[in-house]
Scaffold this active site. Structure first.
Site, PDB file in Angstrom:
ATOM      1  N   HIS A  58       0.840  -1.203   0.000  1.00  0.00           N
ATOM      2  CA  HIS A  58       0.000   0.000   0.000  1.00  0.00           C
ATOM      3  C   HIS A  58       0.877   1.255   0.000  1.00  0.00           C
ATOM      4  CE1 HIS A  58      -3.417   2.570   1.538  1.00  0.00           C
ATOM      5  NE2 HIS A  58      -2.379   3.253   1.970  1.00  0.00           N
ATOM      6  N   GLU A  59       1.869   1.271   0.887  1.00  0.00           N
ATOM      7  CA  GLU A  59       2.757   2.440   0.976  1.00  0.00           C
ATOM      8  C   GLU A  59       3.588   2.610  -0.295  1.00  0.00           C
ATOM      9  OE1 GLU A  59       2.529   4.641   3.268  1.00  0.00           O
ATOM     10  OE2 GLU A  59       1.060   3.469   4.384  1.00  0.00           O
TER      11      GLU A  59
END
Length: 376
Positions: A58-59
């Protein structure tokens, strides 16, 4: 970041895990052990690790989008409630922030869709909702977590992605500072809602509410700094009265100066007044334990302190401080001699002055003259 473990570097970004994440693993092991013994305990740990692998992806969705706009990401840190990616600088346009913010949740959508395909579309809503039940299918639970991450991150509150998307939408019509203030106020309101619900349902919501409230307040303060940074010079917020250390000084002399002043950071200069480095209190104490009081102060100083001319804008000084992750920026004159220090504390004091008398106080007292220095 303090209290974090360096896991390595991926594509130029350092991945760190906060020590509280290790406490989470212990808690998961114990709770799952009570349900199904040792096999369930280790499966619970494996599940949490898989969840945080999704958080890392996600990051890196954010990171990939930021790099498209030439914004690098020095590091990401994993906490029990998610990950935080530190951007080298803020996006310059609302459209850029929107793309960067939405890129993370889109990664979780892709992961959930991929798992759903791998399961042949057999994952039910009940299975995906049973995240805490170790008896439910591992992949179905992981898909449910990714769906939850999308929904949670789209909440319009800082530091969630929804808060940044909201700010980007507001900034299309309002100033960046005003958009941030509105988004931060909404975020703080939701933080109180989390805390209230946590009193009756899940105490974890209280912790999340506190985290959201503090993050929203920090975003509002950063917006205030950004608003005035272009019109204020570094020389207007630097300190000029501070103790300095000669390169020939010993740690014993540095400790005496530490005890005699309120400073925590001491610049080390040569005979001509040029900066050699910076000695922080923590580095001073650490080196004192390792090498003793007779060791040269140069053995404890940092050499990565950026320098900036006192007539440069505060915006440029802030960028240097953020990129280098340093406690202070050295301010120099045209002869490259140290004339001041810019710290987070001096910037905070500037904001307090602005908030007290924003119309009456005029910055720029150093624009027409060279700063007067005081040597202690």
């Amino acid at each position: 970041m303090g209290w974090s473990l360096n896991l390595g570097t991926i594509a130029g970004t350092t991945v760190r895990v906060h020590f509280t994440f290790l406490l989470l693993l212990v808690w998961i092991w114990l709770t799952h052990y009570q349900i199904g013994g040792t096999p369930a305990a280790w499966e619970g740990v494996a599940f949490i690790i898989a969840v945080f692998a999704c958080v890392v992806l996600h990051e890196f969705g954010h990171i990939a989008a930021a790099r498209y706009f030439d914004i690098s990401t020095p590091d990401i840190t994993l906490f029990p409630i998610g990950g935080v990616a530190r951007l080298e600088r803020m996006p310059e346009e609302p459209g850029q922030e929107f793309v960067i913010a939405v890129a993370g949740p889109l990664v979780n959508v892709a992961i959930a869709a991929l798992i759903f395909v791998l399961l042949g579309g057999s994952a039910s809503v009940e299975q995906m909702a049973g995240i805490e039940d170790p008896r439910t299918n591992f992949l179905a639970r992981l898909a449910g977590v990714n769906v939850f991450l999308v929904l949670f991150n789209m909440i319009p509150a800082f530091p969630m992605d929804g808060g940044r998307i909201l700010r980007a939408a507001l900034a299309a019509r309002l100033s960046w500072s005003r958009a941030t203030q509105i988004a931060a106020t909404i975020g703080q309101g939701l933080a109180f809602v989390f805390g209230f619900l946590g009193l009756f349902y899940n105490p974890l919501l209280i912790f999340i509410g506190i985290f959201v409230y503090l993050a929203a307040a920090a975003e509002a303060q950063n917006a205030q700094i950004r608003e005035v940074a272009t019109s204020v010079l570094v020389g207007d917020v630097m300190i000029t009265e501070f103790a300095r250390l000669e390169r020939s000084a010993t740690l014993d002399e540095a400790i005496e100066m530490l005890l005699a002043t309120t400073q925590h950071d001491f610049p080390v200069i040569d005979s001509a007044g040029h900066l050699e480095g910076l000695v922080t209190r923590n580095d001073m104490i650490r080196t004192l334990k390792e090498k003793g009081p007779a060791a040269p102060v140069a053995s404890a100083m940092r050499n990565d302190i950026p320098k900036i001319h006192y007539r440069k804008s505060l915006e440029e000084g802030l960028r240097l401080m953020q990129q280098a992750v340093v406690p202070a920026v050295a301010v120099v004159d045209s002869s490259d001699r140290l004339v001041g220090l810019m710290t987070h504390e001096t910037i905070g004091e500037m904001l307090m002055v602005r908030s007290a008398v924003s119309d009456a106080f005029r910055f720029g007292r150093l624009r027409g003259s060279k700063p007067r220095l005081t040597r202690i």
